[in-house]
Design an enzyme around this catalytic site. Sequence first.
Site, PDB file in Angstrom:
ATOM      1  N   GLU A 133      16.740  -8.861-137.126  1.00  0.00           N
ATOM      2  CA  GLU A 133      18.036  -8.983-137.822  1.00  0.00           C
ATOM      3  C   GLU A 133      18.913 -10.025-137.117  1.00  0.00           C
ATOM      4  OE1 GLU A 133      19.776  -5.847-139.822  1.00  0.00           O
ATOM      5  OE2 GLU A 133      17.916  -4.734-140.052  1.00  0.00           O
ATOM      6  N   GLN A 161      23.542  11.479-106.141  1.00  0.00           N
ATOM      7  CA  GLN A 161      24.590  10.675-106.754  1.00  0.00           C
ATOM      8  C   GLN A 161      24.021   9.461-107.515  1.00  0.00           C
ATOM      9  OE1 GLN A 161      27.662   8.774-104.256  1.00  0.00           O
ATOM     10  NE2 GLN A 161      29.056  10.276-105.131  1.00  0.00           N
ATOM     11  N   THR A 195      18.371 -12.680-133.543  1.00  0.00           N
ATOM     12  CA  THR A 195      18.275 -12.394-132.100  1.00  0.00           C
ATOM     13  C   THR A 195      19.688 -12.271-131.516  1.00  0.00           C
ATOM     14  OG1 THR A 195      18.356 -14.708-131.428  1.00  0.00           O
ATOM     15  CG2 THR A 195      16.166 -13.796-131.947  1.00  0.00           C
TER      16      THR A 195
HETATM   17  C1  LIG Z   1       8.930  -6.012-135.958  1.00  0.00           C
HETATM   18  C2  LIG Z   1       9.652  -7.102-136.692  1.00  0.00           C
HETATM   19  C3  LIG Z   1      10.231  -6.833-137.922  1.00  0.00           C
HETATM   20  C4  LIG Z   1      10.878  -7.850-138.640  1.00  0.00           C
HETATM   21  N1  LIG Z   1      11.360  -7.590-139.900  1.00  0.00           N
HETATM   22  C5  LIG Z   1      11.814  -8.627-140.654  1.00  0.00           C
HETATM   23  C6  LIG Z   1      12.130  -8.434-142.039  1.00  0.00           C
HETATM   24  O1  LIG Z   1      12.034  -7.315-142.582  1.00  0.00           O
HETATM   25  N2  LIG Z   1      12.515  -9.511-142.771  1.00  0.00           N
HETATM   26  C7  LIG Z   1      12.640 -10.759-142.217  1.00  0.00           C
HETATM   27  O2  LIG Z   1      13.000 -11.695-142.932  1.00  0.00           O
HETATM   28  N3  LIG Z   1      12.365 -10.971-140.904  1.00  0.00           N
HETATM   29  C8  LIG Z   1      11.950  -9.939-140.116  1.00  0.00           C
HETATM   30  N4  LIG Z   1      11.630 -10.146-138.799  1.00  0.00           N
HETATM   31  C9  LIG Z   1      11.810 -11.481-138.214  1.00  0.00           C
HETATM   32  C10 LIG Z   1      12.934 -11.540-137.177  1.00  0.00           C
HETATM   33  O3  LIG Z   1      14.192 -11.411-137.784  1.00  0.00           O
HETATM   34  C11 LIG Z   1      12.756 -12.853-136.393  1.00  0.00           C
HETATM   35  O4  LIG Z   1      11.603 -12.697-135.579  1.00  0.00           O
HETATM   36  C12 LIG Z   1      13.969 -13.206-135.559  1.00  0.00           C
HETATM   37  O5  LIG Z   1      15.066 -13.540-136.372  1.00  0.00           O
HETATM   38  C13 LIG Z   1      13.689 -14.366-134.593  1.00  0.00           C
HETATM   39  O6  LIG Z   1      13.031 -15.429-135.190  1.00  0.00           O
HETATM   40  P1  LIG Z   1      11.723 -16.041-134.479  1.00  0.00           P
HETATM   41  O7  LIG Z   1      10.807 -14.911-134.175  1.00  0.00           O
HETATM   42  O8  LIG Z   1      11.211 -17.129-135.327  1.00  0.00           O
HETATM   43  O9  LIG Z   1      12.236 -16.606-133.099  1.00  0.00           O
HETATM   44  P2  LIG Z   1      12.833 -18.081-132.843  1.00  0.00           P
HETATM   45  O10 LIG Z   1      13.896 -18.382-133.840  1.00  0.00           O
HETATM   46  O11 LIG Z   1      11.702 -19.045-132.727  1.00  0.00           O
HETATM   47  O12 LIG Z   1      13.529 -17.896-131.437  1.00  0.00           O
HETATM   48  C14 LIG Z   1      12.829 -17.940-130.196  1.00  0.00           C
HETATM   49  C15 LIG Z   1      13.880 -17.800-129.104  1.00  0.00           C
HETATM   50  O13 LIG Z   1      14.789 -18.925-129.133  1.00  0.00           O
HETATM   51  C16 LIG Z   1      16.114 -18.455-129.237  1.00  0.00           C
HETATM   52  N5  LIG Z   1      16.911 -19.396-130.036  1.00  0.00           N
HETATM   53  C17 LIG Z   1      16.588 -19.958-131.226  1.00  0.00           C
HETATM   54  N6  LIG Z   1      17.586 -20.751-131.643  1.00  0.00           N
HETATM   55  C18 LIG Z   1      18.555 -20.689-130.711  1.00  0.00           C
HETATM   56  C19 LIG Z   1      19.844 -21.281-130.583  1.00  0.00           C
HETATM   57  N7  LIG Z   1      20.358 -22.083-131.527  1.00  0.00           N
HETATM   58  N8  LIG Z   1      20.577 -21.007-129.480  1.00  0.00           N
HETATM   59  C20 LIG Z   1      20.091 -20.185-128.531  1.00  0.00           C
HETATM   60  N9  LIG Z   1      18.884 -19.578-128.595  1.00  0.00           N
HETATM   61  C21 LIG Z   1      18.132 -19.823-129.680  1.00  0.00           C
HETATM   62  C22 LIG Z   1      15.998 -17.101-129.912  1.00  0.00           C
HETATM   63  O14 LIG Z   1      17.154 -16.310-129.698  1.00  0.00           O
HETATM   64  C23 LIG Z   1      14.752 -16.551-129.261  1.00  0.00           C
HETATM   65  O15 LIG Z   1      15.077 -16.018-128.002  1.00  0.00           O
HETATM   66  C24 LIG Z   1      10.986  -9.144-138.062  1.00  0.00           C
HETATM   67  C25 LIG Z   1      10.430  -9.405-136.808  1.00  0.00           C
HETATM   68  C26 LIG Z   1       9.742  -8.416-136.136  1.00  0.00           C
HETATM   69  C27 LIG Z   1       9.100  -8.758-134.819  1.00  0.00           C
END
Ligand SMILES: Cc1cc2nc3c(=O)[nH]c(=O)nc-3n(C[C@H](O)[C@H](O)[C@H](O)COP(=O)(O)OP(=O)(O)OC[C@H]3O[C@@H](n4cnc5c(N)ncnc54)[C@H](O)[C@@H]3O)c2cc1C
Length: 397
Positions: A378, A282, A380
Amino acid sequence: MAIDFEFTADQEAFRAAVREFLQREVAPVVAEMDEREEFPAASVRRMQQEGYFGVPIPEEYGGLGLGKVGYCILLEELGKVDASHGTIVGAHTSLGTTPLLYFGTEDQKRRYLVPAAKGERLLAFSLTEPGSGSDSGAVHTLAERSGDRWILTGTKLYVSNGREADTVVVLAASDPTRGPSGGVTAFLLDKGLRGFSVGRCERKMGLHGTSTAELLLDHVEVGPEQVLGPVGLGFVVAMTALDVGRVSLGAASLGGMEAAAAGALAFAQQRVQFGAPIAQHQAIQFKLADMAMRIQALRYLVYHAADHQDRLGTDPARWGREARHDKTREAATVKCLASEWASDVIDQALQIHGGLGYIRGTPIERAYRDARISEIFEGTNEIQRLVVARDLLERGF
Ligand SMILES: Cc1cc2nc3c(=O)[nH]c(=O)nc-3n(C[C@H](O)[C@H](O)[C@H](O)COP(=O)(O)OP(=O)(O)OC[C@H]3O[C@@H](n4cnc5c(N)ncnc54)[C@H](O)[C@@H]3O)c2cc1C
């Protein structure tokens, strides 16, 4: 809300054709692609020839004219077979062609959208920077005017398709004093432009077939014909593309869930422990039932949102305020739920496989690594919750 949950005969035929194609052309190359961490150039080429890089684009612009519902059918089927191919198509179609279709001039549509939809030109989309991720309006890449021309300087990060793309939609600060409301502009940058180069390409946990590239802009000069959408409204252009991307990402997650659940069901029916197939226990049945419930719910969410986008059409000037808000909230909801449900379903499917699920090279092991990013890119899932919550505070439930 239009309530008709049936696919048309044409949509079903398209799904069948895609499924057959992916089994023939994509499924056989995925394991090696993942192991070698290589862009699957040959199967991507075949998909381009088949028209799969222009599914939602109207036929007059070289696409298949199947709208967002057709596009989500493609992404769902791709999600069942390989997330890397899904990401390559998604970065090109949702994020590359949407800005052109919705905001491009007729000249830009002829020069870029038509070849992109026909699979003759690969696109990418570049918003993220080292200092600007979730706070995506805080773009630092500068676009400075020089007469009627523009000079772009800065570093962009994590660009899917960034290494292979022929053209990249790049967001830059055209007026740093104004930020996202009026200070960001979208540009079409061709590879080969002087000062435009690909930097580091990341090694990743999953999505081994995709490039995730840094792009370096060192005084890249372009004319006014490369500005995509109104000057200053690049953030609107980007968010409009992301609304499309978030729904199609939901479709890809749905496909990933369906494949994982089907694999887990088949495994549970043949793996015998304690004298019976484990599907008789189950605890295993409950896992499978939870998977089925989420798949069923997500199917409605994804295709409802896709159908809504089709009904809205591709001219943002014609959208009312309520429809615009509904669309954005739906896209955030679909993306967030789909990615979290997919991670959970795939995790439970791996659990059903026992030790085998942890062995390198099994489809469920790859799916587990590939799925995690959907909670991050796209926008988080924290940001998706902010989008939904802000709308709730403004408009209620
Ligand atoms: C494999 C891959 C492909 C990608 N492709 C593209 C692409 O084609 N084009 C493009 O432009 N980008 C792309 N990205 C980037 C992606 O969209 C970003 O990594 C993502 O939007 C998060 O930004 P960051 O990594 O700077 O994290 P951060 O913004 O630094 O966030 C770190 C953490 O803090 C949290 N956080 C931040 N601000 C807040 C808030 N106000 N409230 C609560 N929590 C918060 C976030 O949710 C996360 O958990 C890609 C990333 C990867 C890894």
